[in-house]
Design a protein around this motif. Structure first.
Motif, PDB file in Angstrom:
ATOM      1  N   ILE A  56       0.876  -1.174   0.000  1.00 17.63           N
ATOM      2  CA  ILE A  56       0.000   0.000   0.000  1.00 17.63           C
ATOM      3  C   ILE A  56       0.908   1.218   0.000  1.00 17.63           C
ATOM      4  N   GLN A  57       0.846   1.990  -1.054  1.00 19.97           N
ATOM      5  CA  GLN A  57       1.690   3.166  -1.176  1.00 19.97           C
ATOM      6  C   GLN A  57       0.924   4.406  -0.741  1.00 19.97           C
ATOM      7  N   SER A  58       1.659   5.309  -0.114  1.00 20.69           N
ATOM      8  CA  SER A  58       1.019   6.525   0.376  1.00 20.69           C
ATOM      9  C   SER A  58       2.064   7.613   0.493  1.00 20.69           C
ATOM     10  N   LYS A  59       1.572   8.827   0.551  1.00 22.52           N
ATOM     11  CA  LYS A  59       2.438   9.984   0.781  1.00 22.52           C
ATOM     12  C   LYS A  59       2.232  10.494   2.194  1.00 22.52           C
ATOM     13  N   GLY A  60       3.285  10.994   2.787  1.00 27.69           N
ATOM     14  CA  GLY A  60       3.200  11.518   4.138  1.00 27.69           C
ATOM     15  C   GLY A  60       4.249  12.575   4.360  1.00 27.69           C
ATOM     16  N   ASN A  61       4.523  12.827   5.596  1.00 30.25           N
ATOM     17  CA  ASN A  61       5.549  13.809   5.940  1.00 30.25           C
ATOM     18  C   ASN A  61       6.217  13.402   7.236  1.00 30.25           C
ATOM     19  N   VAL A  62       7.382  13.963   7.453  1.00 32.52           N
ATOM     20  CA  VAL A  62       8.175  13.641   8.638  1.00 32.52           C
ATOM     21  C   VAL A  62       7.625  14.427   9.827  1.00 32.52           C
ATOM     22  N   THR A  63       7.461  13.750  10.949  1.00 31.45           N
ATOM     23  CA  THR A  63       7.008  14.382  12.180  1.00 31.45           C
ATOM     24  C   THR A  63       7.843  13.826  13.337  1.00 31.45           C
ATOM     25  N   THR A  64       7.392  13.969  14.541  1.00 36.01           N
ATOM     26  CA  THR A  64       8.109  13.458  15.707  1.00 36.01           C
ATOM     27  C   THR A  64       7.271  12.390  16.396  1.00 36.01           C
ATOM     28  N   LEU A  65       7.972  11.553  17.155  1.00 37.50           N
ATOM     29  CA  LEU A  65       7.300  10.438  17.806  1.00 37.50           C
ATOM     30  C   LEU A  65       6.435  10.908  18.971  1.00 37.50           C
ATOM     31  N   GLN A  66       6.952  11.864  19.755  1.00 39.63           N
ATOM     32  CA  GLN A  66       6.231  12.367  20.917  1.00 39.63           C
ATOM     33  C   GLN A  66       5.564  13.698  20.570  1.00 39.63           C
ATOM     34  N   PRO A  67       4.325  13.916  21.020  1.00 42.92           N
ATOM     35  CA  PRO A  67       3.673  15.208  20.733  1.00 42.92           C
ATOM     36  C   PRO A  67       4.444  16.397  21.302  1.00 42.92           C
ATOM     37  N   SER A  68       5.118  16.199  22.438  1.00 46.41           N
ATOM     38  CA  SER A  68       5.858  17.305  23.047  1.00 46.41           C
ATOM     39  C   SER A  68       7.110  17.679  22.265  1.00 46.41           C
ATOM     40  N   GLN A  69       7.510  16.851  21.292  1.00 42.91           N
ATOM     41  CA  GLN A  69       8.728  17.126  20.520  1.00 42.91           C
ATOM     42  C   GLN A  69       8.415  17.810  19.187  1.00 42.91           C
ATOM     43  N   ARG A  70       7.161  18.108  18.914  1.00 46.69           N
ATOM     44  CA  ARG A  70       6.799  18.709  17.644  1.00 46.69           C
ATOM     45  C   ARG A  70       6.923  20.234  17.718  1.00 46.69           C
ATOM     46  N   PRO A  71       7.056  20.895  16.573  1.00 49.22           N
ATOM     47  CA  PRO A  71       7.149  22.364  16.581  1.00 49.22           C
ATOM     48  C   PRO A  71       5.931  22.973  17.264  1.00 49.22           C
ATOM     49  N   GLN A  72       6.171  24.024  18.018  1.00 46.83           N
ATOM     50  CA  GLN A  72       5.103  24.647  18.770  1.00 46.83           C
ATOM     51  C   GLN A  72       5.240  26.159  18.726  1.00 46.83           C
ATOM     52  N   THR A  73       4.158  26.829  19.020  1.00 45.68           N
ATOM     53  CA  THR A  73       4.170  28.286  19.112  1.00 45.68           C
ATOM     54  C   THR A  73       3.948  28.681  20.564  1.00 45.68           C
ATOM     55  N   LEU A  74       4.601  29.732  20.988  1.00 43.58           N
ATOM     56  CA  LEU A  74       4.460  30.233  22.346  1.00 43.58           C
ATOM     57  C   LEU A  74       3.464  31.375  22.351  1.00 43.58           C
ATOM     58  N   GLN A  75       2.552  31.336  23.322  1.00 45.40           N
ATOM     59  CA  GLN A  75       1.555  32.389  23.484  1.00 45.40           C
ATOM     60  C   GLN A  75       1.712  33.036  24.846  1.00 45.40           C
TER      61      GLN A  75
END
Length: 451
Positions: A56-75
């Motif tokens: 099964i072929q698909s397209k995706g993108n690179v992310t991180t394993l843990q939600p806390s390690q993903r890019p974030q914005t500070l408010q």
């Protein structure tokens, strides 16, 4: 020559007499071509029986394993005005490092000593609460003293009432005795008068009996007066008991009223102290929010609000940060029809954008430039794009992923399923059939054991 007619030109002309005819018709090209077609056909037949891995072929993108390690914005939790930046884009910051300083824009918090003044109010109100509590203790002691005093006074009054009642009883007995004596004196006087008329008694005897009768009557009247006085004293003693009860009940009720008022003021003061403590904690916390700090180690990607003096609302994005330490993963999306074929722990091949690769989807062993991964999570609800999200992690048993991969880059994934002959796969593709219903080996073993 087109040789449209049934008349052959070779019947009239010998083409081999010409040089070109000899070159063409003397060599047997068709025999070589037949051999080529034969070997090519055998080769195709052999290829049709080679194993082919359904996928099964698909397209995706690179992310991180843990939600806390993903890019974030500070408010910012409060609205404010940007006063000073301490970092620039691309800087590495540690957890707790100050990124920027802001100032208040609400008039309620302009006072720089607001927390100190609130603390002073809190101390004053706390002292007031302590004073009311001391007053409560004093009133409780006063009530206890009044209750004890009322008890003693009532005991004293009851003793006086008992004495008065006993006095009434005593005077009543004395009065009855005097009445008897008075009757005896009257009888003796009348008898003496009768005897004096008969000449048996002297006038002197009559006068003595009359004097004794008068004396007895005088004592009778005196004892009657004493009895009335004793009864009046008994009534006064009873009235004094009622007066004492009413007086001390009024005093105790007044003291209890003051006690309840003091308790109410103390509770009200405690409520105000609690409000002031909450306000003080909020002011101190708000003061700490004037500095936006890094929640974890990371790199400053982009300053969204960049100008000095620029104002913003609470919850508005200020700066984007990328964590410094992260574990790479890939998210891919599969169609609902392919979802039953996807299982946690299954192997997947990944080709990253920017890394050259030669891919044979059905022969993963001969592919070049792909990296091993395994499925660790499958989304239970369909995404906005109409497909299901699947999260992949690196497979430790295969080659390591390139270190230069960045979060957000594209990826192409190939989920490996069951091995089938190539002819079966061609037949399936021509008929637009889905891949075979695939179950991993460990699940098959578990099912057999249950049976």
């Amino acid at each position: 020559m087109l040789n449209i007619s049934h008349n052959k030109i070779t019947q009239y002309i010998d083409v081999t007499s010409f040089k070109s005819g000899r070159e063409i018709f003397s060599k047997q090209y068709h025999k070589r071509f037949r051999k080529f077609l034969l070997f090519f056909t055998l080769f195709l037949i052999i290829i049709l029986f080679l194993p082919w891995t359904q996928n099964i072929q698909s397209k995706g993108n690179v992310t991180t394993l843990q939600p806390s390690q993903r890019p974030q914005t500070l408010q910012s939790q409060i609205p404010g005005r940007i006063e000073e930046w301490y970092v620039k884009e691309g800087d590495l910051v540690k957890k707790g490092d100050t990124i920027l300083r802001i100032s208040e824009i609400k008039s309620d918090y302009f006072d720089s000593k607001l927390a100190d003044r609130t603390d002073n109010q809190l101390q004053a109100k706390s002292s007031s609460v302590i004073a009311y509590k001391n007053k409560v203790k004093a009133l409780e002691s006063q009530i206890i003293a009044l209750q004890k005093e009322r008890k003693l006074k009532l005991a004293q009054a009851k003793n006086k009432q008992i004495q008065a009642l006993l006095k009434v009883t005593s005077d009543s007995i004395n009065l009855e005795a005097i009445k008897i004596k008075s009757n005896i004196a009257k009888t003796q006087f009348e008898r003496t008068v009768s005897l004096q008329k008969e000449g048996l008694k002297a006038v002197k005897d009559v006068e003595e009996k009359r004097a004794k009768l008068q004396e007895t009557n005088a004592k009778l009247i005196s004892l009657q007066n004493k009895l009335l006085t004793a009864k009046n004293n008994a009534t006064n003693a009873e009235l004094q008991i009622s007066t004492l009860k009413a007086t001390y009940s009024d005093k105790i009720a007044k003291a209890q009223s003051n006690l309840f008022t003091a308790q109410s003021n103390a509770f009200n003061g405690e409520a105000q102290v609690s409000k002031l403590e909450t306000s003080l904690a909020n002011y101190k916390k708000r003061s700490s929010l004037l500095y936006v700090t890094a929640p974890q180690d990371g790199y400053i990607n982009k300053a969204i609000k960049s100008g000095i003096g620029e104002t913003f609302k609470e919850g508005e994005h200020l700066v984007r940060i990328m964590p410094a330490n992260y574990e790479l993963a890939v998210e891919m999306y599969v169609r609902p029809i392919d979802l039953p074929l996807i299982h946690i722990g299954e192997k997947v091949r990944v080709q990253f954008d920017g890394w050259p690769a030669i891919i044979f989807s059905g022969w993963p062993n001969v592919s070049y430039g792909t990296y091993g991964a395994k499925i660790i999570a499958i989304e239970n609800f369909i995404s906005d794009n109409g497909m299901y999200r699947v999260l992949l992690a690196p497979n430790e048993n295969t080659e390591k992923w390139p270190k230069a991969i960045r979060v957000g880059s594209g990826a192409r994934t190939i989920a490996l399923l069951e091995n089938v002959p190539i002819w079966f796969e061609l037949w399936r593709q021509i008929n637009s059939f889905p891949p075979n219903f695939y179950q991993p080996a460990n699940k098959k073993t578990t099912t057999n054991k249950k049976k």
